[in-house]
Scaffold this motif. Structure first.
Motif, PDB file in Angstrom:
ATOM      1  N   LYS A 199       0.840  -1.203   0.000  1.00 28.81           N
ATOM      2  CA  LYS A 199       0.000   0.000   0.000  1.00 28.81           C
ATOM      3  C   LYS A 199       0.873   1.251   0.000  1.00 28.81           C
ATOM      4  CE  LYS A 199      -3.816  -1.490   2.570  1.00 28.81           C
ATOM      5  NZ  LYS A 199      -4.302  -1.528   3.953  1.00 28.81           N
ATOM      6  N   ILE A 200       1.946   1.222   0.831  1.00 32.04           N
ATOM      7  CA  ILE A 200       2.833   2.389   0.926  1.00 32.04           C
ATOM      8  C   ILE A 200       3.613   2.576  -0.374  1.00 32.04           C
ATOM      9  CG2 ILE A 200       4.891   3.264   2.112  1.00 32.04           C
ATOM     10  CD1 ILE A 200       3.640   1.936   4.673  1.00 32.04           C
ATOM     11  N   LEU A 201       4.133   1.476  -0.898  1.00 31.39           N
ATOM     12  CA  LEU A 201       4.939   1.577  -2.132  1.00 31.39           C
ATOM     13  C   LEU A 201       4.117   2.118  -3.298  1.00 31.39           C
ATOM     14  CD1 LEU A 201       7.168  -1.639  -2.070  1.00 31.39           C
ATOM     15  CD2 LEU A 201       7.711   0.673  -1.273  1.00 31.39           C
ATOM     16  N   LYS A 202       2.834   1.746  -3.306  1.00 32.14           N
ATOM     17  CA  LYS A 202       1.950   2.183  -4.388  1.00 32.14           C
ATOM     18  C   LYS A 202       1.897   3.705  -4.487  1.00 32.14           C
ATOM     19  CE  LYS A 202      -1.683  -0.864  -5.915  1.00 32.14           C
ATOM     20  NZ  LYS A 202      -2.913  -1.513  -5.560  1.00 32.14           N
ATOM     21  N   MET A 203       2.035   4.361  -3.313  1.00 29.74           N
ATOM     22  CA  MET A 203       1.895   5.812  -3.293  1.00 29.74           C
ATOM     23  C   MET A 203       3.224   6.516  -3.536  1.00 29.74           C
ATOM     24  SD  MET A 203      -0.792   6.303  -0.154  1.00 29.74           S
ATOM     25  CE  MET A 203       0.226   5.417   1.000  1.00 29.74           C
ATOM     26  N   MET A 204       4.308   5.767  -3.716  1.00 30.47           N
ATOM     27  CA  MET A 204       5.618   6.411  -3.819  1.00 30.47           C
ATOM     28  C   MET A 204       6.293   6.070  -5.140  1.00 30.47           C
ATOM     29  SD  MET A 204       6.905   5.913   0.042  1.00 30.47           S
ATOM     30  CE  MET A 204       7.996   7.288  -0.108  1.00 30.47           C
ATOM     31  N   ASP A 205       7.327   6.842  -5.426  1.00 24.20           N
ATOM     32  CA  ASP A 205       8.113   6.553  -6.611  1.00 24.20           C
ATOM     33  C   ASP A 205       9.134   5.470  -6.255  1.00 24.20           C
ATOM     34  OD1 ASP A 205       9.611   6.423  -8.819  1.00 24.20           O
ATOM     35  OD2 ASP A 205      10.097   8.573  -8.921  1.00 24.20           O
ATOM     36  N   ILE A 206       8.887   4.290  -6.762  1.00 20.77           N
ATOM     37  CA  ILE A 206       9.644   3.112  -6.348  1.00 20.77           C
ATOM     38  C   ILE A 206      11.148   3.252  -6.623  1.00 20.77           C
ATOM     39  CG2 ILE A 206      10.086   0.892  -7.492  1.00 20.77           C
ATOM     40  CD1 ILE A 206       7.306   0.073  -6.547  1.00 20.77           C
ATOM     41  N   LYS A 207      11.477   3.974  -7.691  1.00 18.62           N
ATOM     42  CA  LYS A 207      12.891   4.091  -8.078  1.00 18.62           C
ATOM     43  C   LYS A 207      13.724   4.796  -7.008  1.00 18.62           C
ATOM     44  CE  LYS A 207      11.581   4.414 -12.799  1.00 18.62           C
ATOM     45  NZ  LYS A 207      10.950   5.551 -13.455  1.00 18.62           N
ATOM     46  N   LYS A 208      13.056   5.636  -6.218  1.00 20.94           N
ATOM     47  CA  LYS A 208      13.806   6.413  -5.225  1.00 20.94           C
ATOM     48  C   LYS A 208      13.962   5.674  -3.893  1.00 20.94           C
ATOM     49  CE  LYS A 208      12.493  10.833  -7.180  1.00 20.94           C
ATOM     50  NZ  LYS A 208      11.379  11.781  -7.157  1.00 20.94           N
ATOM     51  N   ILE A 209      13.471   4.448  -3.818  1.00 19.80           N
ATOM     52  CA  ILE A 209      13.490   3.748  -2.531  1.00 19.80           C
ATOM     53  C   ILE A 209      14.636   2.732  -2.486  1.00 19.80           C
ATOM     54  CG2 ILE A 209      12.207   2.177  -1.026  1.00 19.80           C
ATOM     55  CD1 ILE A 209       9.668   3.449  -2.301  1.00 19.80           C
ATOM     56  N   ASN A 210      15.442   2.816  -1.424  1.00 16.55           N
ATOM     57  CA  ASN A 210      16.519   1.848  -1.242  1.00 16.55           C
ATOM     58  C   ASN A 210      16.212   0.859  -0.132  1.00 16.55           C
ATOM     59  OD1 ASN A 210      18.323   2.845  -3.156  1.00 16.55           O
ATOM     60  ND2 ASN A 210      18.763   4.561  -1.774  1.00 16.55           N
ATOM     61  N   THR A 211      15.624   1.409   0.918  1.00 15.37           N
ATOM     62  CA  THR A 211      15.520   0.616   2.136  1.00 15.37           C
ATOM     63  C   THR A 211      14.111   0.691   2.717  1.00 15.37           C
ATOM     64  OG1 THR A 211      17.787   1.273   2.588  1.00 15.37           O
ATOM     65  CG2 THR A 211      16.574   0.244   4.407  1.00 15.37           C
ATOM     66  N   ILE A 212      13.675  -0.456   3.218  1.00 16.26           N
ATOM     67  CA  ILE A 212      12.426  -0.473   3.986  1.00 16.26           C
ATOM     68  C   ILE A 212      12.790  -0.872   5.402  1.00 16.26           C
ATOM     69  CG2 ILE A 212      10.163  -1.550   4.285  1.00 16.26           C
ATOM     70  CD1 ILE A 212      10.158  -2.146   1.295  1.00 16.26           C
ATOM     71  N   PRO A 223       1.502  -3.552  18.331  1.00 17.33           N
ATOM     72  CA  PRO A 223       1.533  -5.011  18.235  1.00 17.33           C
ATOM     73  C   PRO A 223       0.796  -5.479  16.978  1.00 17.33           C
ATOM     74  CG  PRO A 223       1.069  -4.352  20.481  1.00 17.33           C
ATOM     75  CD  PRO A 223       1.055  -3.098  19.661  1.00 17.33           C
ATOM     76  N   PHE A 224       1.423  -6.319  16.215  1.00 19.32           N
ATOM     77  CA  PHE A 224       0.889  -6.912  14.974  1.00 19.32           C
ATOM     78  C   PHE A 224       0.688  -5.892  13.858  1.00 19.32           C
ATOM     79  CE2 PHE A 224      -0.970  -9.330  18.590  1.00 19.32           C
ATOM     80  CZ  PHE A 224      -0.002 -10.324  18.577  1.00 19.32           C
ATOM     81  N   ARG A 225       1.116  -4.669  14.080  1.00 15.30           N
ATOM     82  CA  ARG A 225       1.077  -3.694  13.004  1.00 15.30           C
ATOM     83  C   ARG A 225       2.366  -2.873  13.056  1.00 15.30           C
ATOM     84  NH1 ARG A 225      -4.239  -1.005  13.276  1.00 15.30           N
ATOM     85  NH2 ARG A 225      -4.975  -3.087  12.730  1.00 15.30           N
ATOM     86  N   PRO A 226       3.456  -3.448  12.550  1.00 13.63           N
ATOM     87  CA  PRO A 226       4.733  -2.741  12.611  1.00 13.63           C
ATOM     88  C   PRO A 226       4.679  -1.455  11.801  1.00 13.63           C
ATOM     89  CG  PRO A 226       4.935  -4.754  11.301  1.00 13.63           C
ATOM     90  CD  PRO A 226       3.559  -4.747  11.875  1.00 13.63           C
ATOM     91  N   ALA A 227       5.510  -0.481  12.226  1.00 15.38           N
ATOM     92  CA  ALA A 227       5.625   0.742  11.426  1.00 15.38           C
ATOM     93  C   ALA A 227       6.519   0.450  10.227  1.00 15.38           C
ATOM     94  CB  ALA A 227       6.218   1.845  12.273  1.00 15.38           C
ATOM     95  N   ILE A 228       6.206   1.069   9.115  1.00 13.51           N
ATOM     96  CA  ILE A 228       7.004   0.835   7.906  1.00 13.51           C
ATOM     97  C   ILE A 228       7.564   2.168   7.450  1.00 13.51           C
ATOM     98  CG2 ILE A 228       6.880   0.118   5.486  1.00 13.51           C
ATOM     99  CD1 ILE A 228       4.477  -1.727   6.661  1.00 13.51           C
ATOM    100  N   TYR A 229       8.896   2.224   7.433  1.00 11.55           N
ATOM    101  CA  TYR A 229       9.574   3.479   7.093  1.00 11.55           C
ATOM    102  C   TYR A 229      10.420   3.217   5.858  1.00 11.55           C
ATOM    103  CZ  TYR A 229      12.681   7.530   7.612  1.00 11.55           C
ATOM    104  OH  TYR A 229      13.398   8.677   7.387  1.00 11.55           O
ATOM    105  N   VAL A 230      10.142   3.951   4.784  1.00 13.84           N
ATOM    106  CA  VAL A 230      10.907   3.712   3.547  1.00 13.84           C
ATOM    107  C   VAL A 230      11.765   4.933   3.255  1.00 13.84           C
ATOM    108  CG1 VAL A 230       9.239   2.116   2.560  1.00 13.84           C
ATOM    109  CG2 VAL A 230       8.995   4.526   2.101  1.00 13.84           C
ATOM    110  N   TYR A 231      12.958   4.690   2.755  1.00 14.96           N
ATOM    111  CA  TYR A 231      13.843   5.802   2.384  1.00 14.96           C
ATOM    112  C   TYR A 231      14.842   5.368   1.341  1.00 14.96           C
ATOM    113  CZ  TYR A 231      16.708   3.607   6.069  1.00 14.96           C
ATOM    114  OH  TYR A 231      17.387   2.707   6.844  1.00 14.96           O
TER     115      TYR A 231
END
Ligand SMILES: [Zn+2]
Length: 953
Positions: A832-845, A945-953
């Motif tokens: 869901k998060i990746l869908k909203m972002m420009d995938i090419k600019k992402i290195n790390t989740i 709990p059971f819903r980790p935070a997801i930080y992409v950069y």
């Protein structure tokens, strides 16, 4: 045509042939097997089947296929309901060479040389019967056509005549005067929501006007002005009569009385030797004269009213200015006039006879309230009238001495009966529709009185009581229909069951000039399918279908030896037919469209209860809703898809499995669904994806890891498939919720398999097992694809008559499933998060697992949600985060959160850590997993709990 469409066409043709050659769906009595007998309401014959028909039929076939796989011996016969008007109407259009009808036939590939012959309704019935059978086979329906019935054949007529003799024996067949919907061309027709005979106005109400007589012996003895009213109780308050001075009135001989009514009304009355028009007058001639209101014994004047419509009721109107806003305003108007009539009118005072919250002079009060000044304010007058009628009916009490203090709603009928006895009201009534009704032939339908109409007496109290009691044990889909069914039985009235006119159908045995109408010749017919099979095969003849034959096989009456001798029918054959009836009956399930909730289903149940023994009474009813389409003229409107409304398209090109899945999945069977070819394409594409997936798995089955130990991932897949089978089976047995069932089969299993493969699942034994089960589950919905897969897997025979998968409960495990489910949730969040972002600019989740203190709060909540916040605040580690902590605790309390999983945050960490490579591959990034305490990530506070935070950069 797409490649997939071409492929599906080939598959469809292949299996239709194979099923036909192996006679796979033929049903025979088998005393060792439990039977399941089901039907759909057979269609009327007025053109080709369209997508609207296919919906209900597909549901029935899904049930039939499921039951067959569950080991039932299924009987699924088919037929056509050719009685009545539809085919006659269709043939008439062919005869008149109506362009739209001819084009419609050509569009559906009707051979041009055949078209002229379809002007004969009998030819049309035969032609369409064959077409229907081939459409049914094409749609993969597992019906057995050897049991075919057509309601206009001699054998069916023998059966219906037997049924009507039984009704008469039971005192359920009577004659009485009837107000029948009447088409000037076709004669009597039926007006009901099924719209079998009509093209418009199925929901019109039949209004009944009570006829009130006002004595006018200055003309001649026993002469009356007669008015029609919907409020007979107001007769005591009549102060004058309204007559239209510009219209023509007739003096009618009515048995030993003479009536004055409008000429239009006189022409509509069914007149004979005793009833004829003897004179005509202009309305003007009577203005200023007076008549006697017999109820109140008052002399009242006849006043001019140009508003009087001569085609409503009798065209003579009684005026009740105290309780009818129209009358009050008209009277006020005329009182202003300087003429002689004005003077007469000024002597009139409203006579109050009802007391209600609107006061004693409700008409006057309401006109004031709506500020009505003149007769021209028709809309306001209608509102005022509606209000007065409604409030006085429900809350008014009558102030006429004899009925003093009684509620109108409760005394209305008694007043009517009493005044009828006294001769103030006529026994003759006038009935009119509340809105326009149009026959299928295009003519306007009116109401006519038929002095001796045949009725089935459904008002019988004992029959109603038995039906209500029995229906409690029946199963209804949707479940709400069970409650409304009781109400429908309560108000179900006698039904006019035969008509005189050019109809297809069975002559009434009691009077051959009458033809039994279609709703009445289609109530008990499921039992006749069983016999029809023997007539169709020539094993018995129509002549042998006598009353004693039916009495024996359906009711068990009479001696088989005697009957066999009398009929010269082989005793073994007679016993065999009886055994077949005893084996297959009762009917287990009857499916029909929603219009039949008030039309077919009540009489279907009541006839069974009236005529057959309790063990032969039907068990289950399934109501399917309509396929609707946007109205071409007004796209905000949707209408039922039907040929008479110009909506039906040829169905030959569609992918059968795609259509079946469309109807199973897109909406509940008990809601209307809008027809949309774009949606259909989405289902076709999804089936194409499933096809590709199964081929992909099949091709790799050999190189996989055969006989290996089951990994956690394998156990997950195994548990998941068994759980799904368990859920689906329960839904099939209990709710028939096709939408949820198909969601599980076509989407949940599909996604689970994709996940398994993406996680490098490669256990060939397991994959084979899962695929085989999956194919079985698909069979009720997409039988063609299922057969193709079955054959691809080299399984032999047909999946259509293979066994439904058995659940191994030992393989179902919450613990095994939850870890993988958790991972699926996390991946879904990442996507869901990746869908909203420009995938090419992402290195790390960076995946941040929840904090220790949030886990502590969750555990506290689990052990006791009472005083949660004050309890947790006793802890130092919580107080440090007091704001965030109370936020999280409140969230748990507010959502009453159902905690999906049982493991702890260390396990959460391990699951993600183990699946790291997998997540990296599917997202093409680097994945880091950390605990809350180990990161400074700006998103870390979102981790729960059971819903980790997801930080992409
Ligand atoms: Zn007509």
């Amino acid at each position: 045509m797409s490649d997939f469409q071409t492929l599906m066409k080939e598959i469809e043709t292949k299996y239709q042939q194979k099923w036909e050659e192996t006679r796979l769906f033929e049903s025979e009595v088998d005393q060792n097997k439990e039977k399941f007998y089901l039907i759909w309401a057979y269609p009327g014959v007025s053109g080709y089947l369209h997508i609207g028909h296919i919906r209900g039929y597909s549901y029935l076939d899904m049930i039939a296929r499921y039951k067959r796989m569950r080991g039932y011996n299924v009987l699924f016969p088919v037929g056509v309901h050719a009685s009545g008007l539809p085919t006659v109407g269709f043939s008439l259009k062919v005869k008149n060479k109506e362009e739209s009808t001819i084009n419609y036939l050509l569009e559906n590939n009707c051979p041009p040389e055949l078209i002229p012959r379809l002007a004969d309704p009998l030819v049309a019935v035969e032609y369409f019967s064959k077409k229907y059978i081939s459409s049914w086979k094409r749609y993969g329906y597992t019906c057995d056509e050897r049991y075919f019935i057509n309601t206009i054949t001699p054998e069916y007529q023998k059966f219906i005549q037997w049924q009507f003799k039984k009704l008469q024996d039971l005192n359920l067949l009577i004659t009485k005067p009837h107000y029948a919907p009447w088409c000037p061309v076709d004669g009597p027709i039926a007006v009901d929501p099924s719209e079998t005979d009509i093209s418009e106005g199925g929901d019109a109400e039949q209004l009944e006007f009570i006829i009130v007589k006002f004595k006018a012996d200055w003309i001649e003895d026993k002469t009356f002005f007669v008015t029609g009213t919907l409020r007979p109780e107001t007769v005591y308050g009549v102060t004058n009569i309204w007559l239209n001075p510009n219209e023509t009135y007739s003096l009618v001989q009515m048995d030993d009385e003479k009536w004055i009514v409008s000429q239009t009304c006189a022409n509509c009355m069914k007149l004979g030797d005793q009833r004829k028009i003897i004179d005509t007058f202009e309305g003007d001639a009577f203005i200023g004269k007076s008549v006697t209101n017999i109820a109140s014994n008052l002399e009242i004047p006849i006043l001019p009213g140009e508003f009087v419509e001569v085609d409503i009721a009798t065209g003579v109107v009684m005026s009740v200015p105290a309780h009818a806003p129209f009358d009050w305003i008209a009277l006020e108007d005329i009182q202003k006039s300087d003429t002689k009539i004005g003077k007469v009118a000024r002597n009139i005072k409203p006579i109050s006879i009802i007391d209600s919250p609107l006061g004693k002079l409700s008409a006057q009060e309401t006109c004031k309230k709506y500020e009505i000044q003149s007769q021209q304010e028709v809309e306001k007058l209608k509102l005022a009238t509606e209000e007065v009628y409604r409030i006085e009916f429900h809350k008014g009490t009558i102030s006429v001495e004899e009925f003093s203090g009684r509620n109108i709603s409760d005394a209305k009928e008694e007043i009517t009966d009493k005044l009828m006895e006294r001769g103030i009201f006529a026994s003759y009534r006038i009935q009119e529709f509340s809105k326009k009704v149009i026959c299928r032939c295009g003519n306007k339908v009116s109401i006519r009185m038929i002095p001796e109409q045949w009725f089935i007496r459904y008002s019988d109290k004992k029959l109603k009581r038995s039906t209500r009691t029995y229906s409690k044990s029946m199963v209804f889909h949707p479940i709400q229909y069970k409650t409304s069914f009781n109400g429908i039985i309560d108000w179900y009235e006698d039904r006019a069951c035969a008509r005189q006119g050019k109809w297809l159908g069975t002559p009434l045995p009691q009077d051959k000039n009458w033809i039994i109408e279609p709703i009445s010749d289609s109530t008990l017919y499921p039992i006749f399918y069983i016999v029809a099979r023997y007539v169709n095969s020539g094993e018995i003849t129509t002549e042998e279908l006598t009353e004693e034959f039916f009495d024996y096989i359906f009711l068990g009456e009479g001696n088989p030896d005697t009957i066999s001798k009398n009929l010269k029918i082989d005793i073994e054959k007679l016993l065999e037919i009886k055994r077949a009836v005893d084996y297959w009956y009762p009917l287990d399930l009857n499916l029909g469209g929603k219009e039949h909730q008030t039309v077919h289903f009540p009489v279907f149940v009541m006839n069974h209860i009236a005529i057959l023994k309790p063990t032969f009474w039907p068990k289950e009813i399934f109501v399917n809703y309509w396929v609707v389409q946007k109205d071409v003229a007004n796209i905000a409107q949707v209408t039922k898809l039907s040929k008479s409304k110009g909506g039906a398209k040829p169905i030959q090109d569609y992918i059968v499995d795609g259509i079946r899945l469309y109807f199973a999945h897109s909406k509940s069977a008990h809601l209307d669904v809008e027809w949309n070819t774009h949606t259909m394409e989405i289902y076709n594409k999804h089936l194409n994806k499933i096809y590709d997936l199964i081929v992909r798995i099949y091709e790799k089955l050999d190189d996989k890891n055969i006989g290996s130990e089951y990994s956690e991932l394998d156990l997950f897949l195994q548990s998941k498939i068994y759980r799904t089978i368990q859920d689906i089976t329960k839904m099939f047995d209990e709710s028939l919720n096709f939408r949820k069932i198909s969601q599980e089969i076509y989407y949940t299993i599909y996604r689970t398999l994709i996940h398994y493969l993406n996680r490098n699942g490669n256990n060939a034994d397991l994959l084979r097992e899962v695929i085989v089960k999956w194919i079985s589950l698909m069979t009720p919905f997409t039988p063609y694809l299922a057969e193709e897969f079955w054959s691809m897997m080299g399984l032999g025979g047909f999946v259509s008559n293979s066994e439904w998968p058995i659940v191994d409960e030992n393989q179902i495990s919450d613990v095994v499933e939850e870890k993988e489910e958790y991972l699926l949730d996390v991946i879904a969040d990442i996507n869901k998060i990746l869908k909203m972002m420009d995938i090419k600019k992402i290195n790390t989740i960076e995946i941040v697992i929840t904090s220790k203190w949030k886990e502590f709060i969750l555990n506290a909540y689990r052990s006791s949600p009472e005083n949660l916040i004050s309890e947790i605040m006793k802890e130092n580690q919580i107080r440090e985060h007091s704001k965030l902590a109370s936020q999280y605790a409140k969230k748990l309390l507010k959502n009453k959160e159902n905690i999906p999983y049982s493991f702890d945050r260390t396990t959460e960490f391990d699951i993600i850590q183990d699946a790291r490579n997998y997540i990296e591959t599917v997202t093409n990034t680097t994945v880091k997993v950390v605990f809350f305490e180990e990161t400074e990530s700006p998103k870390r506070n979102q981790a729960e709990p059971f819903r980790p935070a997801i930080y992409v950069y």
